[in-house]
Design an enzyme around this catalytic site. Structure first.
Site, PDB file in Angstrom:
ATOM      1  N   TYR A 101      47.599  22.035  44.932  1.00 37.19           N
ATOM      2  CA  TYR A 101      46.160  22.025  44.600  1.00 37.19           C
ATOM      3  C   TYR A 101      45.785  23.084  43.595  1.00 37.19           C
ATOM      4  O   TYR A 101      44.643  23.120  43.163  1.00 37.19           O
ATOM      5  CB  TYR A 101      45.308  22.162  45.873  1.00 37.19           C
ATOM      6  CG  TYR A 101      45.663  23.327  46.772  1.00 37.19           C
ATOM      7  CD1 TYR A 101      45.221  24.610  46.471  1.00 37.19           C
ATOM      8  CD2 TYR A 101      46.429  23.145  47.915  1.00 37.19           C
ATOM      9  CE1 TYR A 101      45.552  25.681  47.290  1.00 37.19           C
ATOM     10  CE2 TYR A 101      46.763  24.206  48.740  1.00 37.19           C
ATOM     11  CZ  TYR A 101      46.324  25.475  48.417  1.00 37.19           C
ATOM     12  OH  TYR A 101      46.660  26.525  49.221  1.00 37.19           O
ATOM     13  N   LYS A 102      46.725  23.978  43.238  1.00 34.47           N
ATOM     14  CA  LYS A 102      46.419  25.022  42.250  1.00 34.47           C
ATOM     15  C   LYS A 102      46.657  24.448  40.854  1.00 34.47           C
ATOM     16  O   LYS A 102      45.960  23.530  40.437  1.00 34.47           O
ATOM     17  CB  LYS A 102      47.210  26.291  42.573  1.00 34.47           C
ATOM     18  CG  LYS A 102      46.697  26.948  43.868  1.00 34.47           C
ATOM     19  CD  LYS A 102      47.534  28.117  44.354  1.00 34.47           C
ATOM     20  CE  LYS A 102      46.955  28.691  45.649  1.00 34.47           C
ATOM     21  NZ  LYS A 102      47.883  29.528  46.387  1.00 34.47           N
ATOM     22  N   ARG A 127      39.640  37.702  38.845  1.00 30.79           N
ATOM     23  CA  ARG A 127      40.789  36.883  38.416  1.00 30.79           C
ATOM     24  C   ARG A 127      40.356  35.782  37.474  1.00 30.79           C
ATOM     25  O   ARG A 127      39.342  35.107  37.712  1.00 30.79           O
ATOM     26  CB  ARG A 127      41.421  36.173  39.625  1.00 30.79           C
ATOM     27  CG  ARG A 127      42.262  37.015  40.497  1.00 30.79           C
ATOM     28  CD  ARG A 127      43.196  36.172  41.347  1.00 30.79           C
ATOM     29  NE  ARG A 127      42.555  35.068  42.065  1.00 30.79           N
ATOM     30  CZ  ARG A 127      43.192  34.268  42.890  1.00 30.79           C
ATOM     31  NH1 ARG A 127      44.488  34.435  43.112  1.00 30.79           N
ATOM     32  NH2 ARG A 127      42.581  33.288  43.502  1.00 30.79           N
ATOM     33  N   PHE A 187      51.236  37.025  49.148  1.00 27.54           N
ATOM     34  CA  PHE A 187      50.023  36.460  49.725  1.00 27.54           C
ATOM     35  C   PHE A 187      50.072  36.638  51.251  1.00 27.54           C
ATOM     36  O   PHE A 187      51.100  36.370  51.870  1.00 27.54           O
ATOM     37  CB  PHE A 187      49.939  34.977  49.348  1.00 27.54           C
ATOM     38  CG  PHE A 187      48.639  34.322  49.689  1.00 27.54           C
ATOM     39  CD1 PHE A 187      47.523  34.523  48.896  1.00 27.54           C
ATOM     40  CD2 PHE A 187      48.529  33.499  50.790  1.00 27.54           C
ATOM     41  CE1 PHE A 187      46.320  33.912  49.203  1.00 27.54           C
ATOM     42  CE2 PHE A 187      47.329  32.881  51.104  1.00 27.54           C
ATOM     43  CZ  PHE A 187      46.225  33.090  50.301  1.00 27.54           C
TER      44      PHE A 187
END
Ligand SMILES: *Cc1c(COP(=O)(O)O)cnc(C)c1O
Length: 397
Positions: free
Chosen positions: A209-210, A356, A113
């Site tokens: 938070y994912k 995605r 990332f």
């Protein structure tokens, strides 16, 4: 056995939505608004400053870290919550580099990332010691681990393709060459069965938070292996990582163990939502979660390939090489995703051409997968995406 029908009922998902974007932002746990309200009204409102002691706010960063530890196979007492993931990457990388002062190479891969790579570049710039960030293709990482490398900094699951690295094998090879490892679990915590202690990982970081469903901007976590916990030097020496924050000493002395990785005042309100989300995880067996995730992603791949020949699989076909997301390439992927979202199937898009889809067993089942594929097949087969309103890009894709 984990009851996934029961966990699904614990989320407040809007009617008519199939939510395949829990890899970016997990949905709202039903208990979170009440928990936050309680912390605001009963704790902040009534206890005021005494809430730090009476309501346990100050101890919560470590308490939440312990709850996350089980989910990532870490030893209790070696995970702490706070700050954002980018900051935790900085802390872990800085501490890891110091453990190998004679080496100058940070090894990562081109699928990492960007924030992790930017943080490494920024740290190199501040250190001014001639460090180099070396990024190789994901499949070349193992071969690139040599005695020259100081730190191996890898995101276990590629945010774009869902490719899963072999943490055990890479960590073993790294250690054989004297390399310190930093694992980013952003797309693995709550998505796969992570075994940090069993893999002998040195440092790990991740966000909540994912897949963990802590809410937008909920705090990140950091793990330091017990063998390094009392020696790793915190580069961000904030007062809450001090051995005695309320002694207000003039000089920094790190706290023993993981608490040295705390920096400043924790986000108490955000931690309330995270605490509620973690209640759901308490009943989840991670091996069962992984089995279920593999069933769902495999079913999705089979059905999409049968129904949508214009989409090209970007994720590994072998289930054991894949995280809990599936990506397909399509030149007009942005417009196709907007058309899907307009029909209640929420995934996301990553430039240049990746659609995605995340599969979180806590609230997604086979029925959702089949229905999502039916809608996707309609959108693709009938070119429903080919309209101007689906082609204007928003700030967040
Ligand atoms: C999501 C993600 C981030 C985001 O970092 P924040 O500081 O939380 O914005 C960083 N690294 C990876 C690998 C990610 O997947």
């Amino acid at each position: 056995m984990t009851d996934f029908a029961a966990t699904r009922g614990m989320f407040d998902l809007p009617d008519g939505v199939i939510y395949l974007d829990g890899n970016s932002l997990g949905p709202l746990p039903r208990s979170a608004p009440g928990r936050m309200d309680g912390v605001m009204v009963e704790e902040w409102g009534k206890l005021l400053i005494t809430g730090w002691n009476k309501a346990g706010w100050m101890a919560r960063s470590v308490a939440l870290g312990d709850r996350i530890a089980r989910l990532i196979g870490a030893e209790p007492g070696h995970v702490v919550v706070g700050d954002t993931l980018s900051i935790k990457v900085y802390q872990a990388l800085a501490a890891a580099l110091e453990m190998n002062p004679d080496r100058k190479v940070i090894l990562s891969d081109t699928g990492n990332f960007p924030s992790d790579l930017y943080i490494a570049e920024g740290l190199i710039g501040s250190l001014k010691q001639g460090h180099e960030l070396r990024t190789v293709a994901p499949e070349d990482v193992e071969a690139a681990i040599t005695d020259e490398v100081a730190v191996l900094m890898i995101t276990e699951v590629d945010y774009g393709t869902g490719r899963l690295h072999d943490m055990k094998a890479l960590t073993e090879k790294a250690h054989a060459h004297g390399v310190v490892t930093v694992w980013d679990l952003a797309h693995t915590a709550g998505a796969t069965e992570v075994k940090l202690a069993a893999c002998n990982a040195d440092f790990a970081v991740g966000c909540t938070y994912k897949y963990l469903n802590g809410g937008p901007g909920s705090p990140a976590f950091i793990y330091v292996a017990p063998r390094h916990a009392d020696t790793a030097r915190p580069a961000l020496a904030g007062w809450l990582g001090h051995d005695a924050p309320f002694a207000f000493e003039q000089t920094y002395r790190p706290h023993a163990g993981i608490e040295r990785m705390r920096v400043g005042t924790p986000p108490v309100l955000a931690m309330a939502a995270l605490d509620a989300a973690l209640d759901i995880w308490d009943g989840v067996d991670m091996a069962a979660l992984r089995r279920r995730s593999v069933e769902l992603t495999s079913l999705f791949i089979d059905e999409v390939e049968a129904a949508c020949p214009m989409l090209t699989l970007a994720s590994p076909r072998a289930a054991d090489r894949r995280g809990s997301q599936v990506s397909f390439r399509f030149a007009d992927g942005y417009a196709a995703m907007q058309a899907l979202i307009a029909r209640g199937v929420i995934g996301d898009f990553r430039a240049p051409d990746i659609m995605r889809f995340g599969f979180a067993p806590l609230y997604i089942d086979e029925g959702d997968v089949r229905q999502a594929v039916a809608i996707l097949s309609d959108v693709m087969g009938n070119r429903l995406w080919d309209r101007p309103e689906y082609k204007t890009r928003a700030a967040v894709t």
